[in-house]
Motif scaffolding. Structure first.
Motif, PDB file in Angstrom:
ATOM      1  N   ALA A   1      56.259 -45.930  17.377  1.00  0.00           N
ATOM      2  CA  ALA A   1      54.972 -46.513  17.763  1.00  0.00           C
ATOM      3  C   ALA A   1      53.828 -45.709  17.165  1.00  0.00           C
ATOM      4  N   VAL A   2      52.925 -46.391  16.482  1.00  0.00           N
ATOM      5  CA  VAL A   2      51.754 -45.760  15.880  1.00  0.00           C
ATOM      6  C   VAL A   2      50.534 -46.046  16.752  1.00  0.00           C
ATOM      7  N   ILE A   3      49.732 -45.005  16.993  1.00  0.00           N
ATOM      8  CA  ILE A   3      48.510 -45.155  17.791  1.00  0.00           C
ATOM      9  C   ILE A   3      47.315 -44.728  16.953  1.00  0.00           C
ATOM     10  N   GLY A   4      46.424 -45.680  16.713  1.00  0.00           N
ATOM     11  CA  GLY A   4      45.177 -45.406  16.005  1.00  0.00           C
ATOM     12  C   GLY A   4      44.014 -46.002  16.771  1.00  0.00           C
ATOM     13  N   ASP A   5      42.890 -46.166  16.103  1.00  0.00           N
ATOM     14  CA  ASP A   5      41.702 -46.715  16.765  1.00  0.00           C
ATOM     15  C   ASP A   5      41.953 -48.130  17.282  1.00  0.00           C
ATOM     16  N   GLU A   6      42.648 -48.931  16.479  1.00  0.00           N
ATOM     17  CA  GLU A   6      42.924 -50.313  16.886  1.00  0.00           C
ATOM     18  C   GLU A   6      43.761 -50.359  18.155  1.00  0.00           C
ATOM     19  N   GLU A   7      44.761 -49.487  18.227  1.00  0.00           N
ATOM     20  CA  GLU A   7      45.628 -49.467  19.408  1.00  0.00           C
ATOM     21  C   GLU A   7      44.884 -48.936  20.631  1.00  0.00           C
ATOM     22  N   LEU A   8      43.985 -47.974  20.415  1.00  0.00           N
ATOM     23  CA  LEU A   8      43.183 -47.477  21.533  1.00  0.00           C
ATOM     24  C   LEU A   8      42.310 -48.587  22.107  1.00  0.00           C
ATOM     25  N   ALA A   9      41.746 -49.391  21.229  1.00  0.00           N
ATOM     26  CA  ALA A   9      40.844 -50.452  21.672  1.00  0.00           C
ATOM     27  C   ALA A   9      41.593 -51.592  22.357  1.00  0.00           C
ATOM     28  N   SER A  10      42.761 -51.952  21.829  1.00  0.00           N
ATOM     29  CA  SER A  10      43.490 -53.111  22.355  1.00  0.00           C
ATOM     30  C   SER A  10      44.414 -52.767  23.521  1.00  0.00           C
ATOM     31  N   GLY A  11      44.826 -51.503  23.598  1.00  0.00           N
ATOM     32  CA  GLY A  11      45.780 -51.114  24.633  1.00  0.00           C
ATOM     33  C   GLY A  11      47.218 -51.419  24.258  1.00  0.00           C
ATOM     34  N   GLU A  12      47.426 -51.999  23.077  1.00  0.00           N
ATOM     35  CA  GLU A  12      48.774 -52.304  22.607  1.00  0.00           C
ATOM     36  C   GLU A  12      49.213 -51.296  21.552  1.00  0.00           C
ATOM     37  N   LEU A  13      50.514 -51.279  21.306  1.00  0.00           N
ATOM     38  CA  LEU A  13      51.088 -50.382  20.313  1.00  0.00           C
ATOM     39  C   LEU A  13      51.612 -51.190  19.133  1.00  0.00           C
ATOM     40  N   THR A  14      51.562 -50.601  17.959  1.00  0.00           N
ATOM     41  CA  THR A  14      52.234 -51.178  16.795  1.00  0.00           C
ATOM     42  C   THR A  14      53.577 -50.476  16.668  1.00  0.00           C
TER      43      THR A  14
ATOM     44  N   ALA B   1      45.750 -37.481  22.889  1.00  0.00           N
ATOM     45  CA  ALA B   1      45.718 -37.524  24.357  1.00  0.00           C
ATOM     46  C   ALA B   1      46.339 -38.818  24.867  1.00  0.00           C
ATOM     47  N   ARG B   2      46.003 -39.930  24.216  1.00  0.00           N
ATOM     48  CA  ARG B   2      46.580 -41.216  24.615  1.00  0.00           C
ATOM     49  C   ARG B   2      48.082 -41.245  24.325  1.00  0.00           C
ATOM     50  N   ALA B   3      48.484 -40.632  23.223  1.00  0.00           N
ATOM     51  CA  ALA B   3      49.910 -40.574  22.888  1.00  0.00           C
ATOM     52  C   ALA B   3      50.687 -39.834  23.975  1.00  0.00           C
ATOM     53  N   GLN B   4      50.155 -38.720  24.446  1.00  0.00           N
ATOM     54  CA  GLN B   4      50.838 -37.960  25.488  1.00  0.00           C
ATOM     55  C   GLN B   4      50.860 -38.723  26.805  1.00  0.00           C
ATOM     56  N   GLN B   5      49.794 -39.452  27.088  1.00  0.00           N
ATOM     57  CA  GLN B   5      49.759 -40.252  28.311  1.00  0.00           C
ATOM     58  C   GLN B   5      50.840 -41.332  28.278  1.00  0.00           C
ATOM     59  N   ILE B   6      50.960 -42.013  27.144  1.00  0.00           N
ATOM     60  CA  ILE B   6      51.966 -43.073  27.017  1.00  0.00           C
ATOM     61  C   ILE B   6      53.372 -42.489  27.083  1.00  0.00           C
ATOM     62  N   ALA B   7      53.587 -41.360  26.419  1.00  0.00           N
ATOM     63  CA  ALA B   7      54.911 -40.736  26.435  1.00  0.00           C
ATOM     64  C   ALA B   7      55.339 -40.409  27.859  1.00  0.00           C
ATOM     65  N   SER B   8      54.415 -39.932  28.666  1.00  0.00           N
ATOM     66  CA  SER B   8      54.731 -39.612  30.061  1.00  0.00           C
ATOM     67  C   SER B   8      55.006 -40.877  30.866  1.00  0.00           C
TER      68      SER B   8
ATOM     69  N   PRO C   1      52.690 -50.656  26.228  1.00  0.00           N
ATOM     70  CA  PRO C   1      53.630 -49.607  26.645  1.00  0.00           C
ATOM     71  C   PRO C   1      54.615 -50.095  27.705  1.00  0.00           C
ATOM     72  N   ALA C   2      54.148 -50.946  28.619  1.00  0.00           N
ATOM     73  CA  ALA C   2      55.039 -51.468  29.661  1.00  0.00           C
ATOM     74  C   ALA C   2      56.129 -52.343  29.054  1.00  0.00           C
ATOM     75  N   ASP C   3      55.762 -53.157  28.058  1.00  0.00           N
ATOM     76  CA  ASP C   3      56.761 -54.004  27.395  1.00  0.00           C
ATOM     77  C   ASP C   3      57.780 -53.156  26.635  1.00  0.00           C
TER      78      ASP C   3
ATOM     79  N   PRO D   1      50.523 -40.431  16.515  1.00  0.00           N
ATOM     80  CA  PRO D   1      49.062 -40.580  16.558  1.00  0.00           C
ATOM     81  C   PRO D   1      48.486 -40.475  15.149  1.00  0.00           C
ATOM     82  N   VAL D   2      47.564 -41.362  14.830  1.00  0.00           N
ATOM     83  CA  VAL D   2      46.986 -41.374  13.487  1.00  0.00           C
ATOM     84  C   VAL D   2      46.111 -40.149  13.260  1.00  0.00           C
ATOM     85  N   ALA D   3      45.363 -39.750  14.269  1.00  0.00           N
ATOM     86  CA  ALA D   3      44.468 -38.600  14.149  1.00  0.00           C
ATOM     87  C   ALA D   3      44.503 -37.800  15.448  1.00  0.00           C
ATOM     88  N   GLU D   4      43.868 -36.641  15.417  1.00  0.00           N
ATOM     89  CA  GLU D   4      43.898 -35.765  16.589  1.00  0.00           C
ATOM     90  C   GLU D   4      43.275 -36.429  17.811  1.00  0.00           C
TER      91      GLU D   4
END
Length: 225
Positions: A161-174, A123-130, A193-195, A116-119
């Protein structure tokens, strides 16, 4: 011997002696060529006709006579240190070819690391990990993103996988895919995440799988200084 060759269906080297030099009368072994172009044995099976006497091993046959047994040294998968040696030799060969050294995804202790890029992204990082259900951890340490990425590289993690504002908005991961990267050119792929789960699951299909007995959060793991 011909039967063994038919079963293995690989090139073989056969050595035959006029007299016995060792404790076995027959053995076969699987070898690989290491980075020094040297043949190294991974596994072996030997028919031992000597050591039952040396170690005073015996049995009583149907006639009530005490006999020395023939011993079978059976290590078809090889000792763990030989297996690790072969895996590291394979990684060294990848380096020689200009690729990044790595273990197979199914063998990698951490298969996916989420950064995760920032704190506000944790939450989204933990959701994806699960959701992934893989050997996934989250680098939530108080470090820069660059250092977290470098640390993941030093651990040979297959997918980062990096999660920042862009990934939160798009729903995709880099996602940085180690197998497709080179030392100077990381291969970054956009995927959902599914892919990502489908890709890792395909790579590890039919292979053993266990969870890591560690916290998912790196900040909660032991630190070795």
């Amino acid at each position: 011997i011909e039967g063994l060759v038919d079963i293995v269906d690989k090139p073989v080297l056969i050595e035959m002696w006029d007299e016995r030099f060792f404790y076995f009368v027959l053995k076969f072994e699987f070898n690989f060529v290491d980075t020094l172009d040297k043949a190294s044995a991974l596994s072996t099976v030997q028919i031992d006709v000597e050591n039952s006497e040396r170690y005073d091993m015996s049995y009583v046959d149907e006639a009530g006579e005490r006999q020395r047994p023939i011993l079978l040294h059976c290590s078809p998968s090889g000792a763990i240190e030989r297996v690790m040696y072969a895996l590291l030799e394979k990684a060294a060969r990848l380096s020689e070819e200009g690729k990044l050294p790595m273990l197979e995804t199914w063998l990698s202790p951490t298969q996916v690391r989420i950064i995760p890029v920032a704190e506000r992204h944790q939450a989204r990082a933990q959701q994806i990990a699960s959701e992934l259900g893989l050997r996934t951890d989250i680098d939530d340490r108080d470090e820069t993103v660059g250092k977290k990425i470098r640390d993941a590289g030093r651990e040979w993690i297959p997918y980062v996988a990096v999660i920042g504002d862009e990934e939160l908005a798009s729903g995709e991961l880099t996602v940085t895919v180690r197998a497709e990267s080179t030392p100077k050119s990381p291969a970054k792929v956009k995927m959902s995440p599914a892919d990502l789960k489908a890709r890792v699951s395909a790579e590890t299909a039919g292979k053993p799988w266990r969870r890591l007995p560690l916290s998912m959060l790196l900040s909660e793991r032991p630190k070795f200084i």
